[in-house]
Write a protein that holds these residues in place. Structure first.
Motif, PDB file in Angstrom:
ATOM      1  N   THR A   9      37.939  13.749  29.934  1.00 45.42           N
ATOM      2  CA  THR A   9      36.543  13.318  29.979  1.00 45.42           C
ATOM      3  C   THR A   9      35.646  14.493  29.597  1.00 45.42           C
ATOM      4  O   THR A   9      36.026  15.660  29.753  1.00 45.42           O
ATOM      5  N   ASP A  10      34.456  14.173  29.135  1.00 46.56           N
ATOM      6  CA  ASP A  10      33.489  15.213  28.814  1.00 46.56           C
ATOM      7  C   ASP A  10      33.190  16.067  30.037  1.00 46.56           C
ATOM      8  O   ASP A  10      33.061  17.285  29.939  1.00 46.56           O
ATOM      9  N   GLU A  11      33.098  15.409  31.181  1.00 44.53           N
ATOM     10  CA  GLU A  11      32.770  16.120  32.406  1.00 44.53           C
ATOM     11  C   GLU A  11      33.869  17.109  32.790  1.00 44.53           C
ATOM     12  O   GLU A  11      33.589  18.245  33.184  1.00 44.53           O
ATOM     13  N   SER A  12      35.120  16.701  32.662  1.00 45.96           N
ATOM     14  CA  SER A  12      36.210  17.626  32.988  1.00 45.96           C
ATOM     15  C   SER A  12      36.272  18.769  31.973  1.00 45.96           C
ATOM     16  O   SER A  12      36.576  19.905  32.338  1.00 45.96           O
ATOM     17  N   LEU A  13      35.956  18.470  30.722  1.00 48.12           N
ATOM     18  CA  LEU A  13      35.919  19.532  29.713  1.00 48.12           C
ATOM     19  C   LEU A  13      34.799  20.530  30.005  1.00 48.12           C
ATOM     20  O   LEU A  13      34.981  21.735  29.869  1.00 48.12           O
ATOM     21  N   MET A  14      33.656  20.016  30.416  1.00 48.14           N
ATOM     22  CA  MET A  14      32.527  20.896  30.721  1.00 48.14           C
ATOM     23  C   MET A  14      32.863  21.801  31.908  1.00 48.14           C
ATOM     24  O   MET A  14      32.570  23.001  31.884  1.00 48.14           O
ATOM     25  N   LEU A  15      33.493  21.226  32.916  1.00 52.95           N
ATOM     26  CA  LEU A  15      33.900  22.035  34.070  1.00 52.95           C
ATOM     27  C   LEU A  15      34.940  23.075  33.674  1.00 52.95           C
ATOM     28  O   LEU A  15      34.888  24.228  34.133  1.00 52.95           O
ATOM     29  N   ALA A  16      35.875  22.677  32.814  1.00 55.24           N
ATOM     30  CA  ALA A  16      36.893  23.626  32.347  1.00 55.24           C
ATOM     31  C   ALA A  16      36.246  24.753  31.547  1.00 55.24           C
ATOM     32  O   ALA A  16      36.585  25.936  31.700  1.00 55.24           O
ATOM     33  N   TRP A  17      35.294  24.388  30.698  1.00 58.12           N
ATOM     34  CA  TRP A  17      34.605  25.401  29.897  1.00 58.12           C
ATOM     35  C   TRP A  17      33.802  26.342  30.794  1.00 58.12           C
ATOM     36  O   TRP A  17      33.791  27.557  30.588  1.00 58.12           O
ATOM     37  N   ALA A  18      33.134  25.798  31.806  1.00 61.08           N
ATOM     38  CA  ALA A  18      32.379  26.635  32.740  1.00 61.08           C
ATOM     39  C   ALA A  18      33.308  27.619  33.440  1.00 61.08           C
ATOM     40  O   ALA A  18      32.896  28.718  33.806  1.00 61.08           O
ATOM     41  N   GLY A  19      34.570  27.219  33.588  1.00 61.03           N
ATOM     42  CA  GLY A  19      35.563  28.095  34.201  1.00 61.03           C
ATOM     43  C   GLY A  19      36.208  29.063  33.215  1.00 61.03           C
ATOM     44  O   GLY A  19      37.126  29.788  33.576  1.00 61.03           O
ATOM     45  N   GLY A  20      35.763  29.047  31.954  1.00 58.71           N
ATOM     46  CA  GLY A  20      36.271  30.018  30.990  1.00 58.71           C
ATOM     47  C   GLY A  20      37.184  29.474  29.913  1.00 58.71           C
ATOM     48  O   GLY A  20      37.691  30.235  29.091  1.00 58.71           O
ATOM     49  N   ASP A  21      37.414  28.177  29.858  1.00 56.26           N
ATOM     50  CA  ASP A  21      38.304  27.581  28.865  1.00 56.26           C
ATOM     51  C   ASP A  21      37.530  27.288  27.574  1.00 56.26           C
ATOM     52  O   ASP A  21      36.876  26.263  27.443  1.00 56.26           O
ATOM     53  N   ALA A  22      37.608  28.204  26.606  1.00 51.40           N
ATOM     54  CA  ALA A  22      36.860  28.074  25.351  1.00 51.40           C
ATOM     55  C   ALA A  22      37.299  26.850  24.552  1.00 51.40           C
ATOM     56  O   ALA A  22      36.486  26.231  23.858  1.00 51.40           O
ATOM     57  N   ALA A  23      38.574  26.489  24.637  1.00 47.18           N
ATOM     58  CA  ALA A  23      39.063  25.322  23.902  1.00 47.18           C
ATOM     59  C   ALA A  23      38.395  24.040  24.405  1.00 47.18           C
ATOM     60  O   ALA A  23      38.194  23.091  23.645  1.00 47.18           O
ATOM     61  N   ALA A  24      38.026  24.000  25.672  1.00 44.49           N
ATOM     62  CA  ALA A  24      37.339  22.835  26.224  1.00 44.49           C
ATOM     63  C   ALA A  24      35.974  22.668  25.547  1.00 44.49           C
ATOM     64  O   ALA A  24      35.561  21.558  25.220  1.00 44.49           O
ATOM     65  N   PHE A  25      35.284  23.793  25.320  1.00 39.01           N
ATOM     66  CA  PHE A  25      33.999  23.716  24.619  1.00 39.01           C
ATOM     67  C   PHE A  25      34.191  23.229  23.192  1.00 39.01           C
ATOM     68  O   PHE A  25      33.417  22.408  22.688  1.00 39.01           O
ATOM     69  N   GLU A  26      35.207  23.712  22.525  1.00 39.26           N
ATOM     70  CA  GLU A  26      35.472  23.283  21.144  1.00 39.26           C
ATOM     71  C   GLU A  26      35.684  21.772  21.078  1.00 39.26           C
ATOM     72  O   GLU A  26      35.191  21.110  20.171  1.00 39.26           O
ATOM     73  N   THR A  27      36.380  21.222  22.052  1.00 45.16           N
ATOM     74  CA  THR A  27      36.603  19.774  22.092  1.00 45.16           C
ATOM     75  C   THR A  27      35.294  19.037  22.342  1.00 45.16           C
ATOM     76  O   THR A  27      34.992  18.045  21.675  1.00 45.16           O
ATOM     77  N   LEU A  28      34.499  19.509  23.300  1.00 42.35           N
ATOM     78  CA  LEU A  28      33.189  18.902  23.577  1.00 42.35           C
ATOM     79  C   LEU A  28      32.305  18.937  22.338  1.00 42.35           C
ATOM     80  O   LEU A  28      31.674  17.941  21.983  1.00 42.35           O
ATOM     81  N   TYR A  29      32.257  20.085  21.704  1.00 46.85           N
ATOM     82  CA  TYR A  29      31.421  20.250  20.515  1.00 46.85           C
ATOM     83  C   TYR A  29      31.871  19.303  19.402  1.00 46.85           C
ATOM     84  O   TYR A  29      31.047  18.639  18.773  1.00 46.85           O
ATOM     85  N   ALA A  30      33.170  19.220  19.189  1.00 46.91           N
ATOM     86  CA  ALA A  30      33.698  18.335  18.142  1.00 46.91           C
ATOM     87  C   ALA A  30      33.335  16.872  18.419  1.00 46.91           C
ATOM     88  O   ALA A  30      33.020  16.120  17.496  1.00 46.91           O
ATOM     89  N   ARG A  31      33.351  16.467  19.672  1.00 49.38           N
ATOM     90  CA  ARG A  31      33.017  15.086  20.033  1.00 49.38           C
ATOM     91  C   ARG A  31      31.556  14.744  19.813  1.00 49.38           C
ATOM     92  O   ARG A  31      31.212  13.623  19.478  1.00 49.38           O
ATOM     93  N   HIS A  32      30.689  15.705  20.065  1.00 52.61           N
ATOM     94  CA  HIS A  32      29.260  15.394  20.119  1.00 52.61           C
ATOM     95  C   HIS A  32      28.433  15.941  18.966  1.00 52.61           C
ATOM     96  O   HIS A  32      27.264  15.573  18.836  1.00 52.61           O
ATOM     97  N   ARG A  33      29.007  16.777  18.121  1.00 49.80           N
ATOM     98  CA  ARG A  33      28.191  17.403  17.077  1.00 49.80           C
ATOM     99  C   ARG A  33      27.614  16.392  16.104  1.00 49.80           C
ATOM    100  O   ARG A  33      26.425  16.440  15.792  1.00 49.80           O
ATOM    101  N   GLY A  34      28.423  15.458  15.600  1.00 50.61           N
ATOM    102  CA  GLY A  34      27.929  14.478  14.636  1.00 50.61           C
ATOM    103  C   GLY A  34      26.886  13.540  15.219  1.00 50.61           C
ATOM    104  O   GLY A  34      25.786  13.401  14.662  1.00 50.61           O
ATOM    105  N   PRO A  35      27.196  12.872  16.323  1.00 50.74           N
ATOM    106  CA  PRO A  35      26.206  11.958  16.904  1.00 50.74           C
ATOM    107  C   PRO A  35      24.907  12.653  17.304  1.00 50.74           C
ATOM    108  O   PRO A  35      23.820  12.110  17.086  1.00 50.74           O
ATOM    109  N   LEU A  36      24.990  13.846  17.859  1.00 56.47           N
ATOM    110  CA  LEU A  36      23.783  14.567  18.261  1.00 56.47           C
ATOM    111  C   LEU A  36      22.943  14.921  17.037  1.00 56.47           C
ATOM    112  O   LEU A  36      21.729  14.731  17.034  1.00 56.47           O
ATOM    113  N   PHE A  37      23.586  15.408  15.987  1.00 57.93           N
ATOM    114  CA  PHE A  37      22.829  15.772  14.794  1.00 57.93           C
ATOM    115  C   PHE A  37      22.181  14.545  14.156  1.00 57.93           C
ATOM    116  O   PHE A  37      21.017  14.594  13.748  1.00 57.93           O
TER     117      PHE A  37
END
Length: 185
Positions: A9-37
């Motif tokens: 889930t986005d929420e679990s990825l965000m929590l993982a990224w907040a804990g230092g998991d850079a790959a979690a941010f990459e996944t979040l970014y990939a999911r949301h970059r197109g729709p947000l733009f």
């Protein structure tokens, strides 16, 4: 660290990224970059400005990551940041900048360069739709873009825009009525 699962889930990825998991941010970014733009471009109608606001939204996400709590869906939080950033922009500008005249033509030509007749027809439809969207009040246009492009629920749109569900329904109803009247005279 392990690669985050695509089904996380986005929420679990965000929590993982907040804990230092850079790959979690990459996944979040990939999911949301197109729709947000697409949302920002639909609101601003100016690619360089949309890119600037887009970068600012992601910068705010990066800055806020350690304090983020899953009180709402990540997408709701992300679009709330975008909504606030757009409001800041409109306040600073005090007007909505005109869209570049050839933006729709360039988009249509890239979609199907081999069939000029179909490109011209599609271009005209896109131009008419964009004109109709541009004529909507800001709050109605934002609700329509969030609902149709991002497929967000009425409740999510309400949390993003800071209004109740019934207000969102009214904005959508009025906007869709105006669009129908404009596109089907």
């Amino acid at each position: 660290m392990d690669q985050p699962a695509a089904g996380s889930t986005d929420e679990s990825l965000m929590l993982a990224w907040a804990g230092g998991d850079a790959a979690a941010f990459e996944t979040l970014y990939a999911r949301h970059r197109g729709p947000l733009f697409r949302f920002l471009l639909g609101q601003l109608r100016d690619r360089p400005l949309a890119e600037e606001v887009y970068q600012d939204v992601w910068q705010r996400v990066i800055t806020a990551r350690e304090g983020w709590r899953p009180e709402a869906a990540f997408s709701t939080w992300l679009y709330r940041i975008a909504h606030n950033r757009l409001n800041d922009h409109w306040r600073a500008q005090r007007h909505r900048p005109p869209a570049p005249a050839d933006a729709d033509r360039r988009t249509a030509a890239l979609a199907d360069p081999d069939d000029p007749e179909r490109v011209a027809s599609r271009e005209e439809g896109q131009r008419r739709l964009q004109q109709a969207l541009d004529e909507l009040p800001e709050d109605q246009r934002e609700a329509v873009l969030l609902r149709l492009q991002q497929e967000l629920s009425l409740e999510e749109i309400g949390r993003i825009t800071g209004v109740g569900r019934e207000t969102v329904k009214s904005r959508l109803r009025y906007a869709l009525d105006k669009l129908r009247a404009r596109l089907n005279p």
